[in-house]
Design a protein around this motif. Structure first.
Motif, mmCIF file in Angstrom:
data_model
loop_
_atom_site.group_PDB
_atom_site.id
_atom_site.type_symbol
_atom_site.label_atom_id
_atom_site.label_comp_id
_atom_site.label_asym_id
_atom_site.label_seq_id
_atom_site.Cartn_x
_atom_site.Cartn_y
_atom_site.Cartn_z
ATOM 1 N N ALA A 1 -3.032 -7.140 -4.084
ATOM 2 C CA ALA A 1 -4.259 -7.313 -5.050
ATOM 3 C C ALA A 1 -4.232 -8.432 -5.761
ATOM 4 O O ALA A 1 -5.209 -9.458 -6.135
ATOM 5 C CB ALA A 1 -4.638 -6.100 -5.796
ATOM 6 N N GLN A 2 -2.944 -8.599 -6.529
ATOM 7 C CA GLN A 2 -2.875 -9.978 -7.335
ATOM 8 C C GLN A 2 -2.678 -11.020 -6.348
ATOM 9 O O GLN A 2 -3.139 -12.271 -7.036
ATOM 10 C CB GLN A 2 -1.256 -9.741 -7.965
ATOM 11 C CG GLN A 2 -1.205 -8.783 -9.150
ATOM 12 C CD GLN A 2 -2.303 -9.414 -10.078
ATOM 13 O OE1 GLN A 2 -3.628 -8.736 -10.389
ATOM 14 N NE2 GLN A 2 -1.809 -10.351 -10.982
ATOM 15 N N GLU A 3 -2.371 -11.142 -5.191
ATOM 16 C CA GLU A 3 -2.487 -12.444 -4.364
ATOM 17 C C GLU A 3 -3.744 -12.983 -4.146
ATOM 18 O O GLU A 3 -3.976 -14.163 -3.948
ATOM 19 C CB GLU A 3 -1.892 -12.081 -2.755
ATOM 20 C CG GLU A 3 -0.915 -13.194 -2.340
ATOM 21 C CD GLU A 3 0.117 -13.651 -3.021
ATOM 22 O OE1 GLU A 3 0.877 -14.389 -2.305
ATOM 23 O OE2 GLU A 3 0.718 -12.787 -4.166
ATOM 24 N N VAL A 4 -4.789 -12.012 -4.267
ATOM 25 C CA VAL A 4 -6.150 -12.308 -3.750
ATOM 26 C C VAL A 4 -6.975 -12.527 -5.067
ATOM 27 O O VAL A 4 -8.390 -12.851 -4.949
ATOM 28 C CB VAL A 4 -6.620 -11.307 -2.389
ATOM 29 C CG1 VAL A 4 -5.958 -11.884 -1.409
ATOM 30 C CG2 VAL A 4 -6.901 -10.081 -2.990
ATOM 31 N N ARG A 5 -6.672 -11.846 -5.951
ATOM 32 C CA ARG A 5 -7.459 -11.718 -7.346
ATOM 33 C C ARG A 5 -8.150 -13.027 -7.874
ATOM 34 O O ARG A 5 -7.339 -13.951 -7.881
ATOM 35 C CB ARG A 5 -7.002 -10.947 -8.421
ATOM 36 C CG ARG A 5 -7.548 -10.430 -9.768
ATOM 37 C CD ARG A 5 -6.845 -10.029 -10.661
ATOM 38 N NE ARG A 5 -6.081 -8.771 -10.182
ATOM 39 C CZ ARG A 5 -6.535 -7.604 -10.324
ATOM 40 N NH1 ARG A 5 -7.644 -7.389 -10.666
ATOM 41 N NH2 ARG A 5 -5.837 -6.553 -9.862
ATOM 42 N N GLY A 6 -9.489 -12.968 -8.080
ATOM 43 C CA GLY A 6 -9.975 -14.260 -8.512
ATOM 44 C C GLY A 6 -10.124 -15.428 -7.760
ATOM 45 O O GLY A 6 -10.412 -16.575 -8.188
ATOM 46 N N PRO B 1 -4.458 5.914 1.901
ATOM 47 C CA PRO B 1 -5.143 4.700 2.189
ATOM 48 C C PRO B 1 -6.376 4.506 1.082
ATOM 49 O O PRO B 1 -6.792 3.265 0.933
ATOM 50 C CB PRO B 1 -5.943 4.922 3.516
ATOM 51 C CG PRO B 1 -5.907 6.357 3.618
ATOM 52 C CD PRO B 1 -4.203 6.856 2.791
ATOM 53 N N GLU B 2 -7.023 5.626 0.646
ATOM 54 C CA GLU B 2 -7.878 5.565 -0.389
ATOM 55 C C GLU B 2 -7.409 4.730 -1.767
ATOM 56 O O GLU B 2 -8.134 4.087 -2.331
ATOM 57 C CB GLU B 2 -8.648 6.794 -0.852
ATOM 58 C CG GLU B 2 -9.335 7.694 0.398
ATOM 59 C CD GLU B 2 -8.365 8.185 1.319
ATOM 60 O OE1 GLU B 2 -7.026 8.509 0.848
ATOM 61 O OE2 GLU B 2 -8.656 9.009 2.273
ATOM 62 N N LYS B 3 -6.291 4.992 -2.184
ATOM 63 C CA LYS B 3 -5.673 4.430 -3.205
ATOM 64 C C LYS B 3 -5.313 2.819 -3.017
ATOM 65 O O LYS B 3 -5.756 1.858 -3.872
ATOM 66 C CB LYS B 3 -4.394 4.906 -3.679
ATOM 67 C CG LYS B 3 -3.539 4.396 -5.047
ATOM 68 C CD LYS B 3 -4.512 4.706 -6.194
ATOM 69 C CE LYS B 3 -3.523 4.300 -7.388
ATOM 70 N NZ LYS B 3 -4.269 4.216 -8.545
ATOM 71 N N VAL B 4 -5.086 2.473 -1.815
ATOM 72 C CA VAL B 4 -4.610 1.183 -1.415
ATOM 73 C C VAL B 4 -6.150 0.425 -1.542
ATOM 74 O O VAL B 4 -6.188 -0.627 -2.110
ATOM 75 C CB VAL B 4 -4.027 0.997 0.096
ATOM 76 C CG1 VAL B 4 -4.145 -0.467 0.527
ATOM 77 C CG2 VAL B 4 -2.806 1.731 0.109
ATOM 78 N N ALA B 5 -7.029 1.029 -0.844
ATOM 79 C CA ALA B 5 -8.206 0.354 -0.636
ATOM 80 C C ALA B 5 -8.897 0.209 -2.263
ATOM 81 O O ALA B 5 -9.525 -0.910 -2.462
ATOM 82 C CB ALA B 5 -9.370 1.172 0.197
ATOM 83 N N ALA B 6 -8.779 1.264 -3.139
ATOM 84 C CA ALA B 6 -9.276 0.980 -4.631
ATOM 85 C C ALA B 6 -8.583 0.072 -5.236
ATOM 86 O O ALA B 6 -9.246 -0.703 -5.792
ATOM 87 C CB ALA B 6 -9.084 2.392 -5.139
ATOM 88 N N LEU B 7 -7.220 -0.126 -4.847
ATOM 89 C CA LEU B 7 -6.596 -1.267 -5.988
ATOM 90 C C LEU B 7 -7.106 -2.645 -5.169
ATOM 91 O O LEU B 7 -7.237 -3.610 -5.972
ATOM 92 C CB LEU B 7 -5.214 -0.970 -5.578
ATOM 93 C CG LEU B 7 -4.347 0.040 -6.157
ATOM 94 C CD1 LEU B 7 -3.154 0.370 -5.823
ATOM 95 C CD2 LEU B 7 -4.370 -0.370 -7.812
ATOM 96 N N LEU B 8 -7.410 -2.701 -3.882
ATOM 97 C CA LEU B 8 -8.042 -4.158 -3.531
ATOM 98 C C LEU B 8 -9.185 -4.324 -3.923
ATOM 99 O O LEU B 8 -9.702 -5.317 -4.473
ATOM 100 C CB LEU B 8 -7.977 -3.889 -2.055
ATOM 101 C CG LEU B 8 -6.506 -4.081 -1.567
ATOM 102 C CD1 LEU B 8 -6.641 -3.684 0.181
ATOM 103 C CD2 LEU B 8 -5.714 -5.289 -1.638
ATOM 104 N N GLU B 9 -10.266 -3.200 -4.003
ATOM 105 C CA GLU B 9 -11.697 -3.602 -4.342
ATOM 106 C C GLU B 9 -11.568 -3.634 -5.782
ATOM 107 O O GLU B 9 -12.498 -4.516 -6.303
ATOM 108 C CB GLU B 9 -12.364 -1.907 -4.161
ATOM 109 C CG GLU B 9 -12.687 -1.552 -2.806
ATOM 110 C CD GLU B 9 -14.023 -2.042 -2.320
ATOM 111 O OE1 GLU B 9 -14.550 -2.763 -2.850
ATOM 112 O OE2 GLU B 9 -14.257 -1.626 -1.111
ATOM 113 N N ASP B 10 -10.497 -3.315 -6.587
ATOM 114 C CA ASP B 10 -10.490 -3.752 -7.953
ATOM 115 C C ASP B 10 -10.272 -5.093 -8.408
ATOM 116 O O ASP B 10 -10.559 -5.517 -9.312
ATOM 117 C CB ASP B 10 -9.587 -2.899 -8.778
ATOM 118 C CG ASP B 10 -9.378 -3.038 -10.286
ATOM 119 O OD1 ASP B 10 -10.519 -2.743 -11.035
ATOM 120 O OD2 ASP B 10 -8.298 -3.468 -10.779
ATOM 121 N N ALA B 11 -9.749 -5.741 -7.429
ATOM 122 C CA ALA B 11 -9.056 -7.202 -7.317
ATOM 123 C C ALA B 11 -10.336 -7.842 -6.694
ATOM 124 O O ALA B 11 -10.228 -9.282 -6.658
ATOM 125 C CB ALA B 11 -7.942 -7.463 -6.669
#
Length: 241
Positions: free
Chosen positions: A53-58, A77-87
């Motif tokens: 998430a930090q790698e692609v945020r912004g 997987p839902e947690k992984v997806a949520a963290l990516l969506e948050d980014a």
């Protein structure tokens, strides 16, 4: 012309934070969007997902992803997806999304996909319940990809991309041991792509495979697993009317 950057199987962990970010920061100079073809983490833990998430945020271009088998390993997987969506990443599973690129609507349909093999050497819905469910799960993934591509067409997306983790064709598996082809992809994905139509198919998963392939219907298939392309991402050009 739409410039599609894509990479899969980056397998990030805590010690790899920042490795890809310098290359990703150059994306606006060479690409209109970034596709991530699954296996973004090593074991599918939230800790690893935060690194991705930090790698692609912004980033200055839209980012669309599917998860891979590694991203499911920790059974979150839902947690992984949520963290990516948050980014800011659009994570797809059996659905599509539309990205505006220079006035052109680009539709991306995505699913992880699953295995089962290819025409003439594929698993069938026969025998034990577990074997039947294996094939049915692969079929559900393919059916959802077809439905998503068809919906994007109804929405007027003249340019459409199929994004998966597992491969839709055997072409891009060349270099892998033939014995494991059934675990690397399924012809059902290619059937879905050819039935609904797409301009490009992008996948990962096959680390020892080959970059270039094609469906029976003539859709370009590209294996963008990082061990195959050997760079932070590859860029593919799609011509628009």
């Amino acid at each position: 012309m739409i410039r599609v950057a894509a990479v899969g199987d980056i397998h990030m962990g805590p010690e790899s934070q920042g490795v890809l970010r310098p290359a990703f920061d150059t994306l606006p100079d060479c690409a209109d969007l970034l596709l991530l073809a699954g296996d973004l983490t090593r074991h599918g833990t939230p800790e690893e997902a935060r690194v991705v998430a930090q790698e692609v945020r912004g980033l200055a271009v839209p980012v669309v992803a599917v998860l891979g088998n590694h991203d499911h390993h920790d059974e979150q997987p839902e947690k992984v997806a949520a963290l990516l969506e948050d980014a800011g990443v659009r994570v797809l599973e059996g659905e599509g999304t539309v990205v505006e690129c220079g006035g052109t609507r680009v539709g991306i349909a995505g699913t992880k996909g699953f295995g089962g093999g290819f025409v003439g050497r594929s698993a069938g819905e026969f025998g034990e319940p577990l074997m039947k469910e294996f094939v049915r799960y692969s079929r559900r993934c393919a059916d959802s990809l077809r439905t998503a591509l068809e919906e994007l067409d109804r929405q007027g997306c003249g340019t459409r991309v199929a994004l998966t983790h597992f491969s839709p064709v055997a072409d891009t598996l060349a270099g892998e041991p033939p014995e494991i082809y059934p675990f690397l992809g399924s012809y059902l994905l290619a059937e879905a792509i050819d039935t609904a139509g797409a301009d490009l198919s992008v996948h990962g998963h096959a680390h020892a495979g080959t970059e270039h392939g094609m469906t029976a219907g003539g859709v370009r298939v590209r294996n963008v697993a990082q061990p195959v392309i050997r760079r932070a991402f590859n860029v593919y050009h799609l011509h628009t009317d």
